[in-house]
Structures are given as structure tokens and as C-alpha cells.
Design a protein around this motif. Structure first.
Motif, mmCIF file in Angstrom:
data_model
loop_
_atom_site.group_PDB
_atom_site.id
_atom_site.type_symbol
_atom_site.label_atom_id
_atom_site.label_comp_id
_atom_site.label_asym_id
_atom_site.label_seq_id
_atom_site.Cartn_x
_atom_site.Cartn_y
_atom_site.Cartn_z
ATOM 1 N N TYR A 38 15.218 5.269 18.411
ATOM 2 C CA TYR A 38 15.066 6.405 17.504
ATOM 3 C C TYR A 38 13.590 6.717 17.279
ATOM 4 C CZ TYR A 38 20.020 5.859 16.449
ATOM 5 O OH TYR A 38 21.390 5.791 16.551
ATOM 6 N N LYS A 39 13.341 7.927 16.795
ATOM 7 C CA LYS A 39 11.961 8.273 16.440
ATOM 8 C C LYS A 39 11.678 8.027 14.963
ATOM 9 C CE LYS A 39 9.508 11.352 18.372
ATOM 10 N NZ LYS A 39 8.917 12.615 18.864
ATOM 11 N N TYR A 40 12.771 7.980 14.180
ATOM 12 C CA TYR A 40 12.619 7.726 12.743
ATOM 13 C C TYR A 40 13.707 6.757 12.302
ATOM 14 C CZ TYR A 40 10.028 12.141 12.909
ATOM 15 O OH TYR A 40 9.147 13.126 13.220
ATOM 16 N N ASP A 62 18.995 15.020 15.253
ATOM 17 C CA ASP A 62 20.285 14.363 15.077
ATOM 18 C C ASP A 62 20.144 13.214 14.094
ATOM 19 O OD1 ASP A 62 21.467 16.031 16.818
ATOM 20 O OD2 ASP A 62 21.348 14.672 18.545
ATOM 21 N N VAL A 63 21.103 13.110 13.190
ATOM 22 C CA VAL A 63 21.061 12.042 12.193
ATOM 23 C C VAL A 63 22.223 11.078 12.429
ATOM 24 C CG1 VAL A 63 21.094 11.468 9.741
ATOM 25 C CG2 VAL A 63 20.021 13.598 10.508
ATOM 26 N N ASP A 64 21.905 9.853 12.801
ATOM 27 C CA ASP A 64 22.911 8.799 12.895
ATOM 28 C C ASP A 64 22.810 7.935 11.643
ATOM 29 O OD1 ASP A 64 23.357 9.840 15.360
ATOM 30 O OD2 ASP A 64 22.713 8.067 16.504
ATOM 31 N N VAL A 65 23.942 7.402 11.238
ATOM 32 C CA VAL A 65 23.939 6.538 10.052
ATOM 33 C C VAL A 65 24.389 5.144 10.460
ATOM 34 C CG1 VAL A 65 24.953 6.128 7.769
ATOM 35 C CG2 VAL A 65 24.379 8.458 8.476
ATOM 36 N N LEU A 66 23.626 4.146 10.068
ATOM 37 C CA LEU A 66 24.001 2.761 10.332
ATOM 38 C C LEU A 66 24.675 2.172 9.094
ATOM 39 C CD1 LEU A 66 23.949 0.018 11.856
ATOM 40 C CD2 LEU A 66 21.657 -0.342 10.893
ATOM 41 N N VAL A 67 25.912 1.726 9.277
ATOM 42 C CA VAL A 67 26.606 1.011 8.207
ATOM 43 C C VAL A 67 26.755 -0.431 8.663
ATOM 44 C CG1 VAL A 67 28.738 0.809 6.870
ATOM 45 C CG2 VAL A 67 27.844 3.084 7.447
ATOM 46 N N SER A 90 15.656 11.980 17.239
ATOM 47 C CA SER A 90 16.803 11.424 16.543
ATOM 48 C C SER A 90 16.365 10.497 15.418
ATOM 49 C CB SER A 90 17.675 10.674 17.527
ATOM 50 O OG SER A 90 16.885 9.724 18.192
ATOM 51 N N ILE A 91 17.205 10.432 14.421
ATOM 52 C CA ILE A 91 16.884 9.715 13.192
ATOM 53 C C ILE A 91 18.005 8.740 12.861
ATOM 54 C CG2 ILE A 91 16.382 9.981 10.730
ATOM 55 C CD1 ILE A 91 15.545 12.887 11.374
ATOM 56 N N LEU A 92 17.650 7.527 12.553
ATOM 57 C CA LEU A 92 18.635 6.541 12.100
ATOM 58 C C LEU A 92 18.458 6.331 10.597
ATOM 59 C CD1 LEU A 92 20.859 4.478 12.907
ATOM 60 C CD2 LEU A 92 19.041 2.770 13.103
ATOM 61 N N VAL A 93 19.546 6.554 9.855
ATOM 62 C CA VAL A 93 19.517 6.330 8.410
ATOM 63 C C VAL A 93 20.307 5.054 8.107
ATOM 64 C CG1 VAL A 93 20.347 7.172 6.170
ATOM 65 C CG2 VAL A 93 19.243 8.760 7.761
ATOM 66 N N VAL A 94 19.669 4.141 7.417
ATOM 67 C CA VAL A 94 20.350 2.893 7.055
ATOM 68 C C VAL A 94 21.104 3.134 5.748
ATOM 69 C CG1 VAL A 94 20.055 0.443 6.520
ATOM 70 C CG2 VAL A 94 18.532 1.567 8.174
ATOM 71 N N ALA A 95 22.437 3.062 5.831
ATOM 72 C CA ALA A 95 23.259 3.357 4.656
ATOM 73 C C ALA A 95 23.193 2.219 3.651
ATOM 74 C CB ALA A 95 24.704 3.577 5.073
ATOM 75 N N ALA A 113 30.963 7.654 5.484
ATOM 76 C CA ALA A 113 29.697 8.146 6.045
ATOM 77 C C ALA A 113 29.955 9.209 7.105
ATOM 78 C CB ALA A 113 28.891 6.986 6.621
ATOM 79 N N ALA A 114 31.058 9.053 7.845
ATOM 80 C CA ALA A 114 31.381 10.006 8.914
ATOM 81 C C ALA A 114 31.704 11.388 8.359
ATOM 82 C CB ALA A 114 32.556 9.472 9.735
ATOM 83 N N LYS A 115 32.108 11.428 7.098
ATOM 84 C CA LYS A 115 32.479 12.719 6.483
ATOM 85 C C LYS A 115 31.278 13.457 5.909
ATOM 86 C CE LYS A 115 37.223 11.566 5.103
ATOM 87 N NZ LYS A 115 37.344 10.234 4.486
ATOM 88 N N ILE A 116 30.145 12.777 5.829
ATOM 89 C CA ILE A 116 28.965 13.416 5.231
ATOM 90 C C ILE A 116 28.519 14.580 6.103
ATOM 91 C CG2 ILE A 116 26.551 13.080 4.532
ATOM 92 C CD1 ILE A 116 27.228 10.097 4.166
ATOM 93 N N ASP A 117 28.201 15.654 5.440
ATOM 94 C CA ASP A 117 27.777 16.866 6.122
ATOM 95 C C ASP A 117 26.508 16.605 6.938
ATOM 96 O OD1 ASP A 117 27.847 19.543 6.785
ATOM 97 O OD2 ASP A 117 26.520 20.087 5.115
ATOM 98 N N GLY A 118 26.543 16.956 8.223
ATOM 99 C CA GLY A 118 25.333 16.891 9.034
ATOM 100 C C GLY A 118 25.085 15.574 9.750
ATOM 101 N N VAL A 119 26.026 14.636 9.648
ATOM 102 C CA VAL A 119 25.843 13.366 10.349
ATOM 103 C C VAL A 119 26.389 13.476 11.771
ATOM 104 C CG1 VAL A 119 26.551 10.928 10.407
ATOM 105 C CG2 VAL A 119 25.877 11.996 8.241
ATOM 106 N N SER A 120 25.596 13.046 12.758
ATOM 107 C CA SER A 120 26.036 13.158 14.153
ATOM 108 C C SER A 120 26.951 12.005 14.543
ATOM 109 C CB SER A 120 24.834 13.141 15.100
ATOM 110 O OG SER A 120 23.913 14.123 14.731
ATOM 111 N N LYS A 121 26.577 10.827 14.099
ATOM 112 C CA LYS A 121 27.299 9.644 14.545
ATOM 113 C C LYS A 121 27.127 8.542 13.510
ATOM 114 C CE LYS A 121 25.596 7.405 18.160
ATOM 115 N NZ LYS A 121 25.144 7.261 19.544
ATOM 116 N N VAL A 122 28.184 7.753 13.327
ATOM 117 C CA VAL A 122 28.059 6.593 12.448
ATOM 118 C C VAL A 122 28.136 5.352 13.319
ATOM 119 C CG1 VAL A 122 29.117 5.262 10.575
ATOM 120 C CG2 VAL A 122 29.077 7.769 10.460
#
Lengths: 249, 313
Positions: free
Chosen positions: B84-86, B31-36, B2-7, B48-57
Motif C-alpha cells: 500500500y501507499k498509505y 482504493d480503501v481496503d480495511v484490515l480487520v 491504495s490505502i489500508l485502514v486498520v479497523a 466493515a464491508a458495508k461501510i460506504d466507499g470500502v473496496s475490500k475488507v
């Protein structure tokens, strides 16, 4: 306030970098080395603080092989009062450097630590932030202005949209951007004087820090070449090409 | 995996660079989660929740994150990042400020400015101002990285329907405060997101002369940039700087005017689709990368170009 400045020995910024033919690294043999430009700005800022009476002492620290003493002498010639070399021949990654700086910080207890925002070799832009995290200090990265008012250090930062100003509680960490100041040149008398200034050498084990590497560089290549295009003779021809050939306008 | 992307955002709008960072996350796979994290940033989380391919915000809405101070953000990212791993952010001034601090708290290295994903632990990144490209392999259990956004095509901003989960964590380190912000008022598109960029160099001669470029930039809807030489000479502010130590851009059209083409500058713009150079020195290195080069005095060529553009567009 005592100011600690961390400096790095890097390839001189005027030298054209070449990749070794075995793709193991860039070629640093017989290449001119110098103080990292952003570190020069860091030293200059600290020296100006001293000249303004805000700082009492400026201590320069470098981490690396014995030859880094050259850059520490340069720092002393630019106005640092004394220098520390944490000597090691091991490959150093930013997290290890941050840990070593934390150990030096604990010994020296400065009120302000200034570093360059990045070195022009690895271009990481990490060490100042990592060190600040480990020491639990606030940080002002990419600084274009530093104002000290008692225990508060006000830093104006260069950010993507313009400028941001933060107030940090001392002790704090500042990393320098290009426009913070214009570094002076070392005068000959100051270069001579620098030879007599105190330079202490210690090792990572003296500081109780284990240097480790958690990533490795497996290949270094020259960048992909972009093919040059054509020369046009007139503005009319240029606009015609952009409109009809490249179709970008 | 799983991957956490910092928005990246300003509490009201999601910054486009995040779409590119998510693209890098997808290149890694998992899985790509986005942190807002921000204050009153619910709208950004919805976007962010509408972005294609995001699992969870994961939305951390708290005073402590209102100005994205690194001291507080890093504590939050380090707490969430453990699972997370990334952990990925943009290689922007914000990402550069926050991500190394978070990595140190996690006691892992960071890999800056990745431009390609070679495998799950191997990445390419520029070093020496783009004069060399290093392939690095990480053995850290959590890989914290910043992403060169121009190297990854943006994912679609629409098409997803991820859940938004509130993160109940208030990390206020209490050692730093936001004082003020002086954002340059942009009547032009932002540099790193613009379709066309017009940049001036030392050849412009003065800050006043940069006004010459206004007409072209207006006509083309372009962002305005500058070389480091022009910034160093005090012609224009640093936030206009394109190059290894400034902004990295890759527009469809890049017009370099009075720029010689130092490697430092080329590193920041050579991924542009079409490059135009106008310079009176026919040996200027910029011509080696330009698709269309015009050897001319810019003080004649620029007004003429503006006039011509007004005719044809």
C-alpha cells in the motif's frame, strides 16, 4: 537488572508557546527548557526500581545537541547512576532516534528500557514503540503500573476503555503515562553529586547509525482561534439559550 | 494509489472511530481496503464491508490478534502494508500503540494525529499540545499515519458491499501476553462518540463531588469527562481525561464545569460545536472559547441546572 531510560530536552511545560512570525517553527529563543514531564516519570520509575532492589543500575540516555547534557545532569540528580549523550545537531525524527536507541541498547544490554509515552513538543507518541520494534522487544505503552517478577514484566496500561494488563518477556520497553508515579524533586546535595557522575558522549557515527529525515515541516502556524461567545447571567438564561438559540438540547 | 485502514474493534463490534479514519482515507483518495484483525471477528469484517466507499475488507482471524497485541499486530500490518501507499489507523490508545511499531518495521516514519489532508504527501497535525499546527510533507514510499478522528466527518456505515477476503497470516511474536482487562463499565455513551459531554475540573473539589454531575449527564444522555487537573488531583480515573494527552472530543454540546481552560484541555475539546462554561472565576480562560459562559459557583449552579433541565426536557 539494568534499566535504560531515554530522556528528552523540551520546552518547559509552563512556558507559553509562540509561533515565529515567519511560520518556520515555534520560537525557542531564550525560552526555559526542561526535562520532558513524561521522561521525568520514566526516571522516577527506574530510580524506584533501584531503591526497591529490583534494578541494579539506572542509565539515562539522551540524543541531541550538547545542551542536552543539562537534562542528563537533572536525570543524574534525580537518581540515575550514569548518563550517555548521543550528540548530534541534526534534526532528529522518531525513527532515527529509535535506531540510535537500538544501538545504545545493544551496547548496554539492559533488562528494561523506560521512556515517556510522548514528548510535549512534537506530541508524536512513537519513539518507544519504534525502538521496541527495531530491537524486537515487547512493549507496554502508556503504563500506569509496572511490576517485575523475574523475567516477566507486568505492565498495566491506560487504554481508551480503562486499563489493560500485559505480561512482557524481559528485556522489554515501557512508556510512561501520567499516573505511573509522582516524580520527586532533586535535592541540592543530589544536584551537587550529579555533577561528578559519569556522562559519556558519543556520536551517531560512533554507533554506526545514519540520521535521516523522511519528512519535513514546511509551515508552523498558530491554531485557529475560536471566537468566544457571551456571558449569561442565570441558569434559566443558559438553558433558554441552549434550547432556543443553539438548539442543542 | 491504495490505502489500508486498520479497523478498531473488540472482536464483536466495529468502533465508530474507524468511520472517521476511512473519511481521512477518502480525503487522500484511492482504493480503501480495511484490515480487520482479531479473533472470531467475522461479524466486524461483515460490518466493515458495508461501510460506504470500502473496496475490500481483509480479515485476519487468528488467536495471535485476539487482544490486538502490538507485537503481533505490527508484524501483520508490516507484511500487508508493503503493498500500500498509505496505512492509516486512529489516533487512539490502540492506534498509538500499534502504528509506530508497524511503521518502524516498514522502515518508514510515521505522522501522528493528522487533522487535515493538504495533498497526497502533505498533512497538518497539532504540536505543542495544540498550541501550534505543523504542516508536514512526507517523502516516504509508504505513509503510515494516525488520524485525529474528530477532524474528519464519519463516512456512512451502510451503503457499501465490499468483498471480505481472509488473510492467512499468523504472526505470534511470542514475547508478550494479554493478562487482563479492566474496562470501565459504561452506563453512559463513550466519550469520543458522545453527542453531549459534561466535564468537571479541579473546581469540583473532590471525586465525590463529581456525582453532582450525574443528574445533568443522565438528563442529556451525556458522556462524562474531566480535565487533566482533576485527574492529577486523583478525583477521577485517567480514562475520563479530555485534552491533548487524554481524549480528543468534538461533541455537539460540551459543558465544562469548574474547568479553568488550560491550553492542554482546550486542545482536546475546542472543536465542539457549542461550548458552555460554568466557573466562578470570571477571568478563567475557558470563557474565551465558550459560546455561553456562566460566572457562578458550580455548587449552586449545577443543582439549579439539573432542576431546570428536568423542567424543560
Amino acid at each position: 537488572m539494568k534499566v535504560l531510560v531515554a530522556v528528552k530536552r523540551v520546552i518547559d511545560y509552563n512556558v507559553k508557546v509562540r509561533v515565529k512570525s515567519d511560520h518556520s517553527d515555534v520560537d525557542l529563543n531564550n525560552v526555559k527548557m526542561a526535562l520532558n514531564p513524561f521522561c521525568e516519570i520514566a526516571i522516577e520509575e527506574a530510580v524506584r526500581l533501584k531503591e526497591a532492589g529490583t534494578a541494579e543500575e539506572v542509565v539515562a540516555v539522551s540524543i541531541g545537541p550538547k545542551v542536552c547534557q543539562e537534562q542528563l545532569r537533572t536525570s543524574l540528580a534525580l537518581g540515575a547512576d550514569r548518563a550517555i549523550l548521543v550528540e548530534t545537531d541534526d534534526e532528529l525524527q522518531p525513527l532515527s532516534i529509535a535506531k540510535l536507541l537500538k544501538a545504545v541498547f545493544d551496547k548496554e544490554a539492559p533488562g528494561l528500557v523506560i521512556l515517556g509515552k510522548q514528548s510535549i513538543d512534537a506530541d508524536n507518541n512513537q519513539t518507544g514503540q519504534m525502538f521496541a520494534a527495531l530491537a524486537g522487544l515487547p512493549q507496554g505503552t502508556g503504563a500506569s503500573k509496572v511490576e517485575i517478577d523475574g523475567d516477566t514484566i507486568k505492565v498495566t496500561r491506560e487504554v481508551d476503555g480503562g486499563l489493560q494488563t500485559v505480561a512482557l518477556k524481559a528485556p522489554a520497553v515501557v512508556t510512561t503515562d501520567l499516573r505511573l508515579n509522582e516524580p520527586r524533586y532533586a535535592s541540592l546535595p543530589n544536584i551537587m553529586k550529579a555533577k561528578k557522575k559519569q556522562l559519556d558522549v558519543m556520536t551517531p557515527s560512533d554507533l554506526g547509525v545514519e540520521v535521516k529525515q523522511t519528512f519535513k515541516t514546511i509551515k508552523v502556524e498558530p491554531p485557529a482561534e475560536r471566537q468566544g461567545g457571551i456571558k449569561v447571567e442565570t441558569v434559566d438564561e443558559l438553558v433558554d439559550k441552549l434550547k432556543n438559540e443553539a438548539k442543542v438540547i | 494509489m491504495s490505502i489500508l485502514v486498520v479497523a478498531e474493534h473488540d472482536n464483536s463490534k466495529l468502533n465508530q472511530v474507524t468511520l472517521h479514519v476511512i473519511a481521512a482515507a477518502k480525503a487522500i483518495g484511492g482504493d480503501v481496503d480495511v484490515l480487520v484483525a482479531g479473533k472470531d471477528c467475522g461479524g466486524v469484517a461483515e460490518a466493515a464491508a458495508k461501510i460506504d466507499g470500502v473496496s475490500k475488507v481483509r480479515c485476519a482471524d487468528n488467536d495471535a490478534y485476539g487482544h490486538q497485541l502490538a507485537e503481533n499486530m505490527a508484524l501483520l500490518i508490516a507484511e500487508l502494508g508493503k503493498d500500500y501507499k498509505y496505512v492509516l489507523g486512529a489516533h487512539s490508545t490502540s492506534g498509538k500503540n500499534i502504528m509506530p511499531r508497524a511503521a518502524a518495521l516498514l522502515d518508514v516514519a510515521m505522522i501522528s494525529d493528522i487533522m487535515s489532508v493538504e495533498s497526497e504527501d502533505t498533512f497538518k497535525r497539532p504540536i505543542y499540545a495544540g498550541n501550534a499546527i505543523a504542516t508536514v510533507q512526507s517523502s516516504d514510499p509508504i505513509k503510515v499515519m494516525t488520524v485525529r478522528h474528530t477532524a474528519f466527518d464519519a463516512v456512512a456505515a451502510e451503503g457499501g458491499s465490499a468483498a471480505v477476503e481472509a488473510v492467512d497470516a499468523s504472526h505470534d511474536a511470542g514475547i508478550s501476553e494479554f493478562v487482563s482487562e479492566e474496562l470501565v463499565k459504561l452506563d453512559r455513551p463513550e466519550l469520543s462518540a458522545a453527542r453531549v459531554v459534561v466535564s468537571g475540573g479541579r473546581g469540583m473539589g473532590s471525586g465525590e463531588n463529581f456525582k453532582l454531575l450525574d443528574g445533568i449527564a443522565d438528563k442529556l444522555g451525556a458522556a462524562m469527562g474531566a480535565s487533566r487537573a482533576a485527574v492529577d488531583a486523583g478525583f477521577v480515573p485517567n480514562d475520563m481525561q479530555v485534552g491533548q494527552t487524554g481524549k480528543i472530543v468534538a461533541p455537539e454540546l460540551y459543558i465544562a464545569i469548574g474547568i479553568s481552560g488550560a491550553i492542554q484541555h482546550l486542545a482536546g475539546m475546542k472543536d465542539s460545536k457549542v461550548i458552555v462554561a460554568i466557573n466562578k472565576d470570571e477571568d478563567a480562560p475557558i470563557f474565551q472559547v465558550a459560546d455561553y459562559g456562566l460566572v457562578a459557583d458550580l455548587f449552586n449552579a449545577v443543582p439549579e441546572l439539573e432542576k431546570k433541565l428536568n423542567e424543560v426536557l
